[in-house]
Design an enzyme around this catalytic site. Structure first.
Site, PDB file in Angstrom:
ATOM      1  N   ARG A 152       0.848  -1.216   0.000  1.00  7.77           N
ATOM      2  CA  ARG A 152       0.000   0.000   0.000  1.00  7.77           C
ATOM      3  C   ARG A 152       0.872   1.250   0.000  1.00  7.77           C
ATOM      4  NH1 ARG A 152      -3.420  -3.493  -0.665  1.00  7.77           N
ATOM      5  NH2 ARG A 152      -4.863  -4.325   0.891  1.00  7.77           N
ATOM      6  N   GLU A 204     -13.891 -14.299   9.569  1.00  7.76           N
ATOM      7  CA  GLU A 204     -13.830 -13.713   8.227  1.00  7.76           C
ATOM      8  C   GLU A 204     -13.502 -14.760   7.167  1.00  7.76           C
ATOM      9  OE1 GLU A 204     -10.828 -10.675   7.585  1.00  7.76           O
ATOM     10  OE2 GLU A 204     -11.612 -10.178   5.620  1.00  7.76           O
ATOM     11  N   LYS A 254     -17.608 -11.555   9.236  1.00  6.57           N
ATOM     12  CA  LYS A 254     -17.080 -10.578   8.261  1.00  6.57           C
ATOM     13  C   LYS A 254     -17.000 -11.247   6.895  1.00  6.57           C
ATOM     14  CE  LYS A 254     -13.110  -7.602   7.288  1.00  6.57           C
ATOM     15  NZ  LYS A 254     -12.172  -6.630   7.840  1.00  6.57           N
ATOM     16  N   SER A 284     -14.546  -4.975   2.128  1.00  7.98           N
ATOM     17  CA  SER A 284     -14.809  -4.298   0.846  1.00  7.98           C
ATOM     18  C   SER A 284     -14.242  -5.101  -0.326  1.00  7.98           C
ATOM     19  CB  SER A 284     -14.284  -2.863   0.859  1.00  7.98           C
ATOM     20  OG  SER A 284     -12.908  -2.793   1.157  1.00  7.98           O
ATOM     21  N   GLY A 285     -13.172  -5.833  -0.107  1.00  7.67           N
ATOM     22  CA  GLY A 285     -12.728  -6.839  -1.072  1.00  7.67           C
ATOM     23  C   GLY A 285     -12.222  -6.354  -2.418  1.00  7.67           C
ATOM     24  N   GLY A 286     -11.902  -5.077  -2.542  1.00 10.64           N
ATOM     25  CA  GLY A 286     -11.423  -4.579  -3.837  1.00 10.64           C
ATOM     26  C   GLY A 286     -12.461  -3.732  -4.556  1.00 10.64           C
ATOM     27  N   ARG A 306      -9.394  -1.173   2.640  1.00 11.49           N
ATOM     28  CA  ARG A 306      -9.133  -0.290   1.503  1.00 11.49           C
ATOM     29  C   ARG A 306     -10.225   0.744   1.291  1.00 11.49           C
ATOM     30  NH1 ARG A 306      -8.009  -5.283  -2.333  1.00 11.49           N
ATOM     31  NH2 ARG A 306      -9.248  -6.213  -0.664  1.00 11.49           N
TER      32      ARG A 306
HETATM   33  C1  5MM Z   1      -6.723  -4.646   6.034  1.00 11.91           C
HETATM   34  O1  5MM Z   1      -6.321  -5.841   5.357  1.00 11.91           O
HETATM   35  C2  5MM Z   1      -6.453  -7.016   6.155  1.00 11.91           C
HETATM   36  C3  5MM Z   1      -5.161  -7.707   6.316  1.00 11.91           C
HETATM   37  O2  5MM Z   1      -4.649  -8.292   5.204  1.00 11.91           O
HETATM   38  P1  5MM Z   1      -3.210  -9.063   5.258  1.00 11.91           P
HETATM   39  O3  5MM Z   1      -3.188  -9.969   6.427  1.00 11.91           O
HETATM   40  O4  5MM Z   1      -3.189  -9.773   3.938  1.00 11.91           O
HETATM   41  O5  5MM Z   1      -2.169  -8.007   5.337  1.00 11.91           O
HETATM   42  C4  5MM Z   1      -7.609  -7.877   5.608  1.00 11.91           C
HETATM   43  O6  5MM Z   1      -7.820  -9.048   6.322  1.00 11.91           O
HETATM   44  C5  5MM Z   1      -8.832  -7.046   5.744  1.00 11.91           C
HETATM   45  O7  5MM Z   1      -9.185  -6.918   7.083  1.00 11.91           O
HETATM   46  C6  5MM Z   1     -10.019  -7.595   4.989  1.00 11.91           C
HETATM   47  O8  5MM Z   1      -9.698  -8.316   3.844  1.00 11.91           O
HETATM   48  C7  5MM Z   1     -10.899  -6.442   4.588  1.00 11.91           C
HETATM   49  O9  5MM Z   1     -10.145  -5.480   3.914  1.00 11.91           O
HETATM   50  P2  5MM Z   1     -10.741  -4.844   2.607  1.00 11.91           P
HETATM   51  O10 5MM Z   1      -9.648  -3.972   2.075  1.00 11.91           O
HETATM   52  O11 5MM Z   1     -11.073  -5.983   1.687  1.00 11.91           O
HETATM   53  O12 5MM Z   1     -11.978  -4.075   3.037  1.00 11.91           O
END
Ligand code: 5MM
Length: 335
Positions: free
Chosen positions: A31, A175, A217, A259-261, A290
């Protein structure tokens, strides 16, 4: 009402949602690289504490998921990060899985690890102020995927994790993320996500989890990012509700979507439509990484302007909190 249920409701009630700031150092480096900022512990802290010191923490954010590095840091405001978050009224949380690794005998898929020594780590996190935790299982969609092996093994790990977390007096966020990568249809996403979530709860029940003290989640139901057949947002909402109604037990107090992208506004709009049509007893809110941080990070990277960054984050948090109550509209985005 159990103590765990009280914590879950504190995090999710009144349109509040969760800030997922638990990027591991690898992900956070990606990021920060994308905005040409060096990924050092100091810079990771600087950006994150800017968000945690924002006004919207009080009215919009019910919980913050942290990564191990951050929960152990002291902010430049002179307080530990968990103390800084608690003072806003939000609940500090912690990601406790140690990441998704290749799944033996189905190497295209992943199994999330982190159960070894978890009981001891949880004790430490509780002492640091955490009151909820997160563990993410990841699944891909393909002709043969997710396999029974991936569905069963990740569900089993999520259940063992949840049992240890509740034993330590914290709320587990479960999640299971079915990734949007691929050409699959929304119908496929609906079928596979329903199967994945259902299996998770089957295992949680076997492991005697207090479901009133769990937050789910999940992903929303979307066509794959390479699919030619995208569906309208109204259908995302109806299919997401259909999935959750058939796979989540009624005792679960709330669902906080990832949000997943999706783009920031898309994630807000879809959450709003879900809530407008929510005919369940579940609280439906956000647990975005994100979709809460992207614009704020881009702005911050220019000259680390704290107020300007906070204004952008406050706006996104407010829009999502409105969406969590079905009160968002496109016009409000530009006000
Ligand atoms: C914030 O990203 C979280 C951690 O990811 P890594 O362990 O791969 O670094 C991830 O689990 C996040 O909490 C969820 O996927 C939701 O994030 P998004 O960006 O999809 O809303």
């Amino acid at each position: 009402m159990s103590e765990l249920n009280t914590i879950a409701l504190k995090i999710l009630s009144n349109g509040k949602g969760i800030l997922a700031a638990d990027e591991s150092n690898g992900t956070m480096t990606k990021r920060l690289d994308s905005v040409n900022i060096q990924s050092s512990p100091e810079n990771r802290l600087l950006f994150r504490e800017t968000l945690f010191a924002s006004d919207s923490m009080k009215d919009c954010i019910g919980g913050v998921i942290l990564f191990d590095e951050t929960i152990n840091q002291t902010s430049n405001y002179g307080k530990t990060i968990p103390a800084m978050i608690s003072e806003t009224g939000a609940v500090p949380g912690i990601k406790v899985d140690t990441g998704a690794k290749d799944l033996a005998n189905s190497l295209d898929e992943k199994i999330t690890e982190g159960l070894d020594g978890l009981r001891e780590r949880l004790k430490k996190y509780y002492e640091l102020g955490a009151r909820f935790t997160k563990w993410r299982g990841v699944y891909i969609i393909g002709e043969k995927y997710p396999s029974k092996l991936a569905i069963n093994s990740n569900a089993h790990a999520l259940a063992r994790y949840s049992a240890l977390v509740q034993e330590s007096g914290m709320v587990p966020i479960v999640e299971p993320e079915v990734l949007m990568d691929g050409e699959h249809s929304a119908e496929d996403c609906l079928i596979k996500t329903s199967e994945v979530i259902k299996k998770c709860f089957d295992e949680l029940i076997i492991h005697k989890i207090d479901l009133s003290g769990v937050i789910l989640k999940p992903n929303m139901i979307l066509a794959g990012n390479k699919s030619k057949n995208k569906i309208p947002n109204e259908e995302v909402a109806s299919k997401t509700l259909e999935c959750l109604k058939k796979s989540v037990p009624n005792e679960v107090p709330g669902i906080a979507f990832l949000s997943g992208g999706q783009s920031e506004v898309e994630a807000t709009e879809n959450l709003n439509l879900i809530n407008r049509n929510n005919d369940t007893n579940f609280i439906m809110t956000y647990s975005y990484g994100r979709a809460l941080q992207q614009s704020a990070l881009k702005f911050w990277s220019k000259d680390k302007d704290i107020k300007g960054t906070q204004n952008i984050f406050n706006h996104r948090a407010k829009m999502n909190t409105l969406a969590a109550q079905g009160k968002w509209s496109k016009e409000l985005e530009n006000k």
